[in-house]
Enzyme design. Structure first.
Site, PDB file in Angstrom:
ATOM      1  N   VAL A 293       0.838  -1.201   0.000  1.00  0.00           N
ATOM      2  CA  VAL A 293       0.000   0.000   0.000  1.00  0.00           C
ATOM      3  C   VAL A 293       0.874   1.252   0.000  1.00  0.00           C
ATOM      4  O   VAL A 293       0.572   2.223  -0.704  1.00  0.00           O
ATOM      5  CB  VAL A 293      -0.982  -0.003   1.198  1.00  0.00           C
ATOM      6  CG1 VAL A 293      -1.820   1.268   1.213  1.00  0.00           C
ATOM      7  CG2 VAL A 293      -1.884  -1.221   1.130  1.00  0.00           C
ATOM      8  N   CYS A 294       1.966   1.245   0.749  1.00  0.00           N
ATOM      9  CA  CYS A 294       2.862   2.403   0.778  1.00  0.00           C
ATOM     10  C   CYS A 294       3.516   2.617  -0.588  1.00  0.00           C
ATOM     11  O   CYS A 294       3.692   3.755  -1.027  1.00  0.00           O
ATOM     12  CB  CYS A 294       3.930   2.232   1.855  1.00  0.00           C
ATOM     13  SG  CYS A 294       3.234   2.222   3.524  1.00  0.00           S
ATOM     14  N   THR A 295       3.852   1.536  -1.262  1.00  0.00           N
ATOM     15  CA  THR A 295       4.418   1.651  -2.605  1.00  0.00           C
ATOM     16  C   THR A 295       3.397   2.260  -3.560  1.00  0.00           C
ATOM     17  O   THR A 295       3.722   3.157  -4.342  1.00  0.00           O
ATOM     18  CB  THR A 295       4.889   0.275  -3.114  1.00  0.00           C
ATOM     19  OG1 THR A 295       5.918  -0.204  -2.239  1.00  0.00           O
ATOM     20  CG2 THR A 295       5.417   0.347  -4.532  1.00  0.00           C
TER      21      THR A 295
END
Length: 174
Positions: free
Chosen positions: A43-45
Site C-alpha cells: 500500500v505504501c508503494t
C-alpha cells in the site's frame, strides 16, 4: 496536528543523505508532506508511486512532494532507487517528527515487548492489534503553506486518496 495549526519545523535526512528542514522546503512553495508506515510495503508503494506519477501536476501548481516514514535512510534510499522517485523521502527513524505531527501509532516497541511476553505465556491476547504493532505511523498527508500553516490534512488507509485530495485542494487554491 489539525488544519490551521503551525507545522513544527524539523531537520531530517533524506534518502540521499542530505539534511532537509521544513522551513527551507516551504520557502520554495507549498509542501505536500505525506507520512507512510513502511517503505516497500504494497500500500505504501502504491501511495508513493501515485505521488510520483502526479509529479507534473503538483509542479504546475508550485507544490513539492515529500514522503516521510520511520524507516532508516538506507531503506528509504533503496525504496527511492527501486521506484525512481523524483522527490525526497525523509527518514524519521526515532518517530520524533511523527509524534510532533500527531501521526504516531504509539510506542510500538513497548507493544512488541508486551506481545513477546504474552507469547511466552502462550496467551491468545498477543494476537490482537497486529496492525498497530507493526505500523508505526498513521497514513496521513498534510498540505503546508509558505508560513508553515497546515492547510489540509488527509487521513485514509487508501493509497490513491492522499495525492488526489492534495492535488484537488491545491487546484482549488490556485
Amino acid at each position: 496536528m489539525r488544519t490551521g495549526d503551525i507545522a513544527p519545523d524539523f531537520r531530517l535526512p533524506d534518502h540521499e543523505g542530505n539534511i532537509r528542514s521544513l522551513g527551507d522546503m516551504v520557502a520554495d512553495g507549498p509542501v505536500v508532506l505525506f507520512f507512510y508506515p513502511a517503505a516497500s510495503s504494497p500500500v505504501c508503494t502504491a501511495q508513493a508511486c501515485h505521488f510520483r506519477d502526479l509529479g507534473a501536476s503538483f509542479a504546475a501548481l508550485g507544490a513539492q512532494r515529500v514522503g516521510i516514514s520511520t524507516d532508516t535512510a538506507d531503506r528509504q534510499s533503496h525504496f527511492a532507487m527501486q521506484r525512481a522517485f523524483d522527490y525526497p523521502l525523509l527518514s524519521d527513524s526515532d518517530a520524533t517528527v511523527a509524534e510532533q505531527f500527531g501521526v504516531r501509532r504509539g510506542n510500538w516497541m513497548t507493544r512488541f515487548r508486551r506481545r513477546r511476553d504474552l507469547e511466552r505465556r502462550r496467551s491468545h491476547a498477543a494476537k490482537r492489534g497486529i496492525v498497530r504493532r507493526l505500523l508505526s505511523v498513521k497514513r496521513t498527508t498534510f498540505v503546508i503553506d509558505r508560513h508553515r500553516v497546515v492547510r489540509l490534512k488527509v487521513t485514509s488507509e487508501r493509497a490513491h486518496v492522499h495525492a488526489n485530495r492534495a492535488l484537488d485542494f491545491l487546484r482549488y487554491l490556485a
